[in-house]
Design an enzyme around this catalytic site. Structure first.
Site, PDB file in Angstrom:
ATOM      1  N   ARG A 252      36.654   0.103  35.349  1.00  0.00           N
ATOM      2  CA  ARG A 252      38.489   0.965  35.044  1.00  0.00           C
ATOM      3  C   ARG A 252      39.567  -0.590  34.290  1.00  0.00           C
ATOM      4  NH1 ARG A 252      40.396   3.936  40.010  1.00  0.00           N
ATOM      5  NH2 ARG A 252      38.140   4.332  40.866  1.00  0.00           N
TER       6      ARG A 252
ATOM      7  N   LYS B  56      29.000   9.391  48.098  1.00  0.00           N
ATOM      8  CA  LYS B  56      30.714   9.540  48.313  1.00  0.00           C
ATOM      9  C   LYS B  56      30.543  10.621  48.129  1.00  0.00           C
ATOM     10  CE  LYS B  56      34.036   7.247  44.958  1.00  0.00           C
ATOM     11  NZ  LYS B  56      34.725   6.384  44.605  1.00  0.00           N
TER      12      LYS B  56
ATOM     13  N   THR C 173      33.448   3.532  39.465  1.00  0.00           N
ATOM     14  CA  THR C 173      33.911   5.057  38.124  1.00  0.00           C
ATOM     15  C   THR C 173      32.658   4.340  37.069  1.00  0.00           C
ATOM     16  OG1 THR C 173      35.902   3.666  38.836  1.00  0.00           O
ATOM     17  CG2 THR C 173      35.856   4.533  37.101  1.00  0.00           C
TER      18      THR C 173
ATOM     19  N   GLU D 227      33.510  -3.147  46.333  1.00  0.00           N
ATOM     20  CA  GLU D 227      33.211  -2.417  45.248  1.00  0.00           C
ATOM     21  C   GLU D 227      34.083  -2.565  43.761  1.00  0.00           C
ATOM     22  OE1 GLU D 227      33.573   2.036  46.006  1.00  0.00           O
ATOM     23  OE2 GLU D 227      33.737   1.967  43.462  1.00  0.00           O
TER      24      GLU D 227
HETATM   25  C1  3PG Z   1      37.641   5.418  44.248  1.00  0.00           C
HETATM   26  O1  3PG Z   1      37.678   5.381  42.784  1.00  0.00           O
HETATM   27  O2  3PG Z   1      37.353   5.089  44.426  1.00  0.00           O
HETATM   28  C2  3PG Z   1      39.923   5.838  44.252  1.00  0.00           C
HETATM   29  O3  3PG Z   1      40.397   5.300  43.335  1.00  0.00           O
HETATM   30  C3  3PG Z   1      40.075   4.514  44.999  1.00  0.00           C
HETATM   31  O4  3PG Z   1      40.826   5.839  45.637  1.00  0.00           O
HETATM   32  P1  3PG Z   1      42.115   4.997  46.770  1.00  0.00           P
HETATM   33  O5  3PG Z   1      43.356   3.972  46.000  1.00  0.00           O
HETATM   34  O6  3PG Z   1      43.237   6.138  47.128  1.00  0.00           O
HETATM   35  O7  3PG Z   1      41.337   4.249  47.856  1.00  0.00           O
END
Ligand code: 3PG
Length: 205
Positions: free
Chosen positions: A45, A128, A68, A41
């Site tokens: 960002r 998710k 995102t 994924e």
């Molecule tokens: C996401 O977008 O899935 C999260 O920002 C991942 O979060 P993490 O840095 O706590 O794994």
């Protein structure tokens, strides 16, 4: 085209990649695929994300998605770049309908029963769970899984190498996602490979 359930079942962990340009995306994808993590994924960002998706999508065995994704423009950009699935931090009707129309596999974020009900109304049952720890962690997921027996989750947000096994032991959890496989600023392929192999060895219930 793979379904979102097939994608969630392809590996126990989806590395969430926030790429800042310090690492070659194709080489990174090759390392992750070779280490047993084919589902990638790439979060939209950073300005590097779409080029990274383009490069990674050409790597044999890689299943590359855009994360995102919060609006239709980003959906179009992700699809043009070769993403095969789309992850959104939340669930809105407008974006959900657009992703379903696009034919891409779709993993929208939910964190409460209302989100899940809106998703089910749209024909969705794979989500998710985000932000997993901040939304109450495993006790919240356990409570949410009770009334929605056919729903399966990919918890993300605060998942670590240490707590991932607890999440994966729950039958409603298909896989987990997280940034810990490719930590910010870490460009060492052998270190990333080691973290990825350990993640790939985890098993869902
Ligand atoms: C996401 O977008 O899935 C999260 O920002 C991942 O979060 P993490 O840095 O706590 O794994």
């Amino acid at each position: 085209m793979r379904t979102i359930d097939e994608i969630m079942s392809a590996a126990p962990v989806i590395p969430v990649l926030i790429l800042d340009g310090s690492i070659d995306p194709a080489a990174l994808a090759e390392t992750l695929v070779a280490s047993g993590l084919p589902v990638l994924e790439v979060t939209l960002r950073t300005p590097h994300a779409l080029d990274a998706i383009r490069a990674m999508a050409k790597v044999p065995g890689a299943i590359v998605g855009a994360g995102t994704v919060v609006n239709r423009d980003q959906l179009g950009q992700a699809q043009d770049a070769g993403a095969t699935f789309v992850v959104a931090p939340g669930l809105t009707e407008g974006l959900s309908r657009a992703v379903l129309d696009s034919g891409l596999a779709y993993l929208p974020g939910v964190s409460n029963a209302g989100d899940i009900m809106r998703g089910i109304e749209l024909g969705l049952d794979r989500f998710k769970f985000f932000p997993a720890i901040a939304s109450g962690g495993l006790p919240t997921l356990k409570s949410l899984s009770e009334p929605f027996a056919s729903v399966r989750f990919c918890p993300t947000g605060g998942i670590t190498a240490e707590n991932a096994p607890d999440w994966l032991a729950h039958p409603a959890v298909r896989c987990v996602g997280g940034t810990w496989i490719v930590p910010k600023g870490d460009t060492d392929p052998s270190q990333i490979g080691q973290l990825a192999r350990a993640a790939a060895a985890l098993r869902p219930a």
